[in-house]
Design a protein around this motif. Sequence first.
Motif, PDB file in Angstrom:
ATOM      1  N   PRO A 299      -0.797   3.301   5.077  1.00 11.35           N
ATOM      2  CA  PRO A 299      -0.734   2.173   4.138  1.00 11.35           C
ATOM      3  C   PRO A 299      -1.617   0.996   4.553  1.00 11.35           C
ATOM      4  CG  PRO A 299       1.468   2.996   4.638  1.00 11.35           C
ATOM      5  CD  PRO A 299       0.525   3.638   5.614  1.00 11.35           C
ATOM      6  N   GLN A 302      -5.122   1.787   3.434  1.00 12.49           N
ATOM      7  CA  GLN A 302      -5.248   1.652   1.984  1.00 12.49           C
ATOM      8  C   GLN A 302      -5.315   0.195   1.547  1.00 12.49           C
ATOM      9  OE1 GLN A 302      -2.017   4.956   1.295  1.00 12.49           O
ATOM     10  NE2 GLN A 302      -3.015   4.572  -0.650  1.00 12.49           N
ATOM     11  N   GLN A 303      -4.503  -0.661   2.169  1.00 17.50           N
ATOM     12  CA  GLN A 303      -4.452  -2.049   1.731  1.00 17.50           C
ATOM     13  C   GLN A 303      -5.538  -2.904   2.370  1.00 17.50           C
ATOM     14  OE1 GLN A 303      -0.280  -3.670   0.872  1.00 17.50           O
ATOM     15  NE2 GLN A 303       0.162  -2.114   2.401  1.00 17.50           N
ATOM     16  N   SER A 308      -6.282  -1.686  -1.809  1.00 14.06           N
ATOM     17  CA  SER A 308      -5.244  -1.306  -2.775  1.00 14.06           C
ATOM     18  C   SER A 308      -4.073  -2.272  -2.679  1.00 14.06           C
ATOM     19  CB  SER A 308      -4.758   0.114  -2.493  1.00 14.06           C
ATOM     20  OG  SER A 308      -5.822   1.036  -2.565  1.00 14.06           O
ATOM     21  N   THR A 313      -0.829   1.632  -3.448  1.00 11.81           N
ATOM     22  CA  THR A 313      -0.663   2.282  -2.142  1.00 11.81           C
ATOM     23  C   THR A 313       0.515   3.244  -2.167  1.00 11.81           C
ATOM     24  OG1 THR A 313      -1.602   0.377  -0.989  1.00 11.81           O
ATOM     25  CG2 THR A 313      -0.239   1.878   0.305  1.00 11.81           C
TER      26      THR A 313
END
Length: 495
Positions: A299, A302-303, A308, A313
């Motif tokens: 995560p 992704q962030q 995202s 996410t």
Amino acid sequence: MRITATTRSPGAALAVLAGAQFTVMLATSIVNVALPQIRDGIGLSDSGTTWVVNAYGLAFGALLLAGGRAADLLGRRRVLLAGLAVLGAASLAAGLATSSPVLIAARALQGLGAAAIAPAALALVMDLFPPGPGRGRALGVWGAVSGAGGAAGVLLGGALTQARGWQWIFFAVAIGTVLVLVGAVISVPRAPVPANATAQAPVTGSGRFDLPGTATVTLALTALVWGLTTARRSGWTDATVLGAFAVTGVLLTAFVLVERRHPNPLLPPHLFRAGRVTVGNALMALLGSVWIALFFFLPLYQQQVLGSGPLVTGLGQLPLAAANMLGSTLAPRISRRIGATATVTAALLTEAAGLLWLSRISAHGSYAADLLGPGILIGLGLSIAFVQLTALSVEGVAPQDAGLAGGLVNTSRQVGGAIGLAVLATLAGTATAHAAVHQPQLEALTAGYRIAFGVCAAVLLATAALAPLLTRRTVTGPSEAGRGPAPQPAADGRH
């Protein structure tokens, strides 16, 4: 076991017990997507953010043995209900927290509740389903629910954080726990302990609870993970870090001495002479060292790198979750065809392949190119390995020790995960700091994540190389005295 209406139709009880496991996994994973928001909202440092994960994982892992033994001594249903009550109350407290010490303390209390729930629920499943295909299918459900709980945590955490704020991730756990608690009161048998357990039980089945052993091992694990986490910020040669490791060694030595003298030790020696307990737990610890770290770093990549939001996410974890549930369902069937050892080896190699793929992520990549394919491989491998190692780690254990065996295998996974996260976070942070000297921020962050995923892959390859040790099965010992042939997990006995 005393026969009741519930035990004649165990499906409802299995659903509730699986729901309890789902809740434990939900509480574990639901914070991962929301970590940046929690950090900013409550004023946490980077090391403090890690402790939002580690406080739960450490309390969970350190107290699982005590939870399992308490379930054996006090009654599995009773301990399950108590654990659900603690988890629900602690989740509410975490949602209401306004300072970092309160939040981290609430997360530790969540871990305490989970440490009572997980071994008690697993032991109840073992009681409800005798050895054979039925137990294999039940453990497949158990594994599928574990994967679903982890994925649901990421998805629900993203949705709630984006829509209502990070506090609601904890309120959701509290609500779910209350629902499971009501279901357990209605559906779980009141007398799950085998009627002949008292006659067969060794000294570990009765007598004084091992409080000195529980205290020393809990403090030892706390000192160890604290030292590893501090090393990320201060370096491995820092005096505080070295002091924490020294304290760990002293406390572990004290634990061994206590266990030798206590009439009812927390870890009785005969448990490790039953079935494949020793090797199964060792492999589960290595698998766990990758498991928690994976869902910590994914995560964040992704962030922080791909940009995202929390909801996107969470949605990105769905393919991994679907693969996880599919693998858990297929695990017993695959094992019956090719044997437990081959199944575990293939699963670990599959997961390692996915992590090697992840070690090639790009700072300018995309979800489809960098995460989708690896996520599917990882989900399949992780779930199959988890189901089979769980089955093998409780195989051949006497009924009166089922709670302790369930606590031990969960301890191996959680403590391995806490240590793995601390080590990998240190390695990733170090790699990022070195890369930041001559690379942009996104490139530096990605370099750290690549290192973490690459090390995870190496750990799994080493674990796969050790899997053939599962063929060495112990068939004698006090834990199996007076019993017939030891039960086989969903493996058909072929290795």
